[in-house]
Design a protein around this motif. Structure first.
Motif, mmCIF file in Angstrom:
data_model
loop_
_atom_site.group_PDB
_atom_site.id
_atom_site.type_symbol
_atom_site.label_atom_id
_atom_site.label_comp_id
_atom_site.label_asym_id
_atom_site.label_seq_id
_atom_site.Cartn_x
_atom_site.Cartn_y
_atom_site.Cartn_z
ATOM 1 N N SER A 176 -26.209 -160.162 -15.370
ATOM 2 C CA SER A 176 -27.460 -160.288 -16.119
ATOM 3 C C SER A 176 -27.430 -159.417 -17.375
ATOM 4 O O SER A 176 -26.689 -158.437 -17.457
ATOM 5 N N VAL A 177 -28.204 -159.827 -18.343
ATOM 6 C CA VAL A 177 -28.302 -159.098 -19.606
ATOM 7 C C VAL A 177 -29.102 -157.826 -19.352
ATOM 8 O O VAL A 177 -30.214 -157.871 -18.824
ATOM 9 N N ALA A 178 -28.549 -156.687 -19.712
ATOM 10 C CA ALA A 178 -29.219 -155.404 -19.477
ATOM 11 C C ALA A 178 -30.383 -155.227 -20.444
ATOM 12 O O ALA A 178 -30.299 -155.588 -21.618
ATOM 13 N N THR A 179 -31.458 -154.664 -19.930
ATOM 14 C CA THR A 179 -32.630 -154.381 -20.757
ATOM 15 C C THR A 179 -33.014 -152.913 -20.601
ATOM 16 O O THR A 179 -32.638 -152.256 -19.639
ATOM 17 N N GLY A 180 -33.773 -152.420 -21.552
ATOM 18 C CA GLY A 180 -34.202 -151.029 -21.518
ATOM 19 C C GLY A 180 -34.190 -150.446 -22.914
ATOM 20 O O GLY A 180 -33.732 -151.083 -23.876
ATOM 21 N N PRO A 181 -34.687 -149.236 -23.066
ATOM 22 C CA PRO A 181 -34.841 -148.651 -24.403
ATOM 23 C C PRO A 181 -33.546 -148.506 -25.187
ATOM 24 O O PRO A 181 -33.544 -148.675 -26.412
ATOM 25 N N LEU A 182 -32.444 -148.190 -24.527
ATOM 26 C CA LEU A 182 -31.195 -148.015 -25.272
ATOM 27 C C LEU A 182 -30.648 -149.349 -25.777
ATOM 28 O O LEU A 182 -29.939 -149.396 -26.787
ATOM 29 N N PHE A 183 -30.994 -150.418 -25.096
ATOM 30 C CA PHE A 183 -30.574 -151.750 -25.545
ATOM 31 C C PHE A 183 -31.492 -152.245 -26.656
ATOM 32 O O PHE A 183 -31.033 -152.855 -27.620
ATOM 33 N N ASP A 184 -32.774 -151.940 -26.542
ATOM 34 C CA ASP A 184 -33.716 -152.299 -27.604
ATOM 35 C C ASP A 184 -33.349 -151.600 -28.918
ATOM 36 O O ASP A 184 -33.521 -152.164 -29.994
ATOM 37 N N ALA A 185 -32.826 -150.383 -28.803
ATOM 38 C CA ALA A 185 -32.469 -149.596 -29.992
ATOM 39 C C ALA A 185 -31.065 -149.903 -30.499
ATOM 40 O O ALA A 185 -30.589 -149.252 -31.435
ATOM 41 N N LYS A 186 -30.391 -150.869 -29.880
ATOM 42 C CA LYS A 186 -29.031 -151.270 -30.279
ATOM 43 C C LYS A 186 -28.020 -150.132 -30.119
ATOM 44 O O LYS A 186 -27.030 -150.059 -30.833
ATOM 45 N N VAL A 187 -28.276 -149.261 -29.144
ATOM 46 C CA VAL A 187 -27.339 -148.176 -28.853
ATOM 47 C C VAL A 187 -26.258 -148.654 -27.894
ATOM 48 O O VAL A 187 -25.073 -148.346 -28.069
ATOM 49 N N SER A 188 -26.651 -149.424 -26.882
ATOM 50 C CA SER A 188 -25.739 -149.809 -25.808
ATOM 51 C C SER A 188 -25.494 -151.312 -25.787
ATOM 52 O O SER A 188 -26.338 -152.109 -26.222
ATOM 53 N N ASN A 189 -24.341 -151.691 -25.251
ATOM 54 C CA ASN A 189 -23.946 -153.095 -25.138
ATOM 55 C C ASN A 189 -24.651 -153.740 -23.936
ATOM 56 O O ASN A 189 -24.497 -153.261 -22.812
ATOM 57 N N PRO A 190 -25.412 -154.817 -24.133
ATOM 58 C CA PRO A 190 -26.179 -155.401 -23.025
ATOM 59 C C PRO A 190 -25.406 -156.368 -22.138
ATOM 60 O O PRO A 190 -25.983 -156.931 -21.205
ATOM 61 N N HIS A 191 -24.115 -156.567 -22.405
ATOM 62 C CA HIS A 191 -23.345 -157.559 -21.657
ATOM 63 C C HIS A 191 -22.211 -156.936 -20.855
ATOM 64 O O HIS A 191 -21.544 -156.004 -21.313
ATOM 65 N N SER A 192 -21.969 -157.494 -19.673
ATOM 66 C CA SER A 192 -20.811 -157.140 -18.880
ATOM 67 C C SER A 192 -19.572 -157.809 -19.471
ATOM 68 O O SER A 192 -19.633 -158.435 -20.533
ATOM 69 N N VAL A 193 -18.448 -157.702 -18.778
ATOM 70 C CA VAL A 193 -17.212 -158.338 -19.226
ATOM 71 C C VAL A 193 -16.939 -159.629 -18.454
ATOM 72 O O VAL A 193 -16.654 -160.672 -19.037
ATOM 73 N N GLN A 194 -17.072 -159.584 -17.146
ATOM 74 C CA GLN A 194 -16.543 -160.648 -16.289
ATOM 75 C C GLN A 194 -17.204 -162.007 -16.527
ATOM 76 O O GLN A 194 -16.539 -162.983 -16.900
#
Length: 359
Positions: A176-194
């Motif tokens: 699933s696509v990760a959500t949360g403040p760090l993803f909203d701020a474009k700090v962290s990658n919201p996608h897995s690899v597999q």
């Protein structure tokens, strides 16, 4: 957690690291902790500081930086790279220094993966071999040469020496696509690899694909439920450490259901049809040319089995509820996000080879 606990986190800009930090930000007592993050980007370091983290700019393979940073904290959450032996050795060196100064073993929590349980099957069968995280004798039968296992063993050996308390969290197929403040701020990658890798291959060939018949089986876990486990584990490590297995008894499998690769490939095929991007609602077997083109040396892994149980993880109060049904339902929304963000180009899988982990 104890007020003032010093925690160092690596992998803050990644999928798992960003999810764990986003979960910690939700804690009512977040401001009472001293959480430091190692990050390479000065721009992202500033954004992390705006959230209340302390940034350390640099690389996890920089020995001087890591030893100094680690020797000043109580807990390390290693969420950056499951296969970086160099980063792990630097972290352990810093922890040994910390132990020599305080005579109290610091806590090392490392994110590994269920690839340690891989059994090659060319997509043609499942397996009856299921690894139980409550059975360290069984897990110790795994070859040290298995992917991720060499790093895990370094941590278990250090725990046995007594200068750390080591916990190895074995994540399965995270979805699933990760959500949360760090993803909203474009700090962290919201996608897995597999699963995104499967999606990108399917977009390129306009149909879901699999190795062989897709009968090989893997476990799965939803990303936000994974992050909740880390929150629980941290609490237990600090508040009730004597109740918690560590070292050889500190393997924690994160899974709540299983799927076979035909199911995943079929869900992707059907999602592509519904979005006008596919040609057949049923998946097909990768040709030898496609295996080479899309997967390279990872083709055997995509046709492998990996089965396990999360009895130890659930014994400390983790209560995941998401199942394979939820995983399959997450496929179409993830495709839509990948397309909208222009992230449909193929992965460079060479970056994920263990021998390249420290490059």
């Amino acid at each position: 957690m104890t007020s003032g606990t010093k925690i160092l986190v690596t992998g803050a800009t990644g999928y798992i690291g960003g999810s764990v930090l986003s979960r910690l930000l939700q804690r009512a007592d977040f401001a009472s902790f001293d959480i430091r993050v190692v990050v390479r980007s000065p721009e992202k370091a500033k954004k992390l500081e705006d959230f209340g983290f302390k940034s350390i700019i640099g690389s996890i393979t920089d020995e001087a930086l890591m030893v100094e940073a680690v020797s000043d904290v109580d807990v390390v959450l290693a969420l950056a790279d499951s296969d970086s032996l160099v980063a792990t050795q630097h972290t352990l060196k810093g922890m040994k220094k910390r132990f020599d100064q305080t005579q109290k073993p610091p806590i090392f929590i490392h994110n590994s993966g269920t690839a340690i349980y891989m059994e090659y099957a060319n997509g043609m069968r499942s397996t009856d071999t299921v690894y139980d995280d409550m059975n360290p004798d069984q897990i110790e039968t795994i070859s040290p040469a298995q992917i991720h296992r060499g790093v895990d063993l370094e941590i278990i050996a250090a725990d046995k020496e007594g200068y750390i308390k080591g916990y190895v969290v074995v994540s399965s197929t995270v979805y699933s696509v990760a959500t949360g403040p760090l993803f909203d701020a474009k700090v962290s990658n919201p996608h897995s690899v597999q699963i995104p890798a499967h999606i990108r291959m399917a977009i390129a060939r306009r149909q879901g694909g699999m190795i062989g018949d897709g009968k090989n089986v893997w476990p799965n876990v939803e990303i936000h439920e994974l992050a909740e486990f880390y929150n629980i584990l941290l609490n237990t490590c600090i508040q009730s450490p004597n109740t918690l297995g560590h070292g050889r008894e500190g393997i924690y499998n994160l899974m709540n259901d299983e799927y076979d690769n035909y199911q995943l490939a079929e869900a992707i095929s059907q999602a592509l049809i519904s979005l006008g991007l596919g040609e057949n609602s049923a998946p097909s077997t990768f040709s030898a040319e496609e295996e080479k083109k899309y997967l390279g040396p990872f083709a055997p892994a995509f046709g492998s089995n990996s089965r396990c149980l999360a009895n130890r993880a659930k014994s400390i109060g983790w209560k995941p509820v998401k199942t394979t049904k939820d995983m399959l339902a997450s496929v179409k929304p993830e495709i839509e996000v990948l397309i909208a963000s222009g992230k449909t180009a193929m992965f460079d899988f060479s970056a994920y080879l263990p021998q390249n982990a420290d490059k």
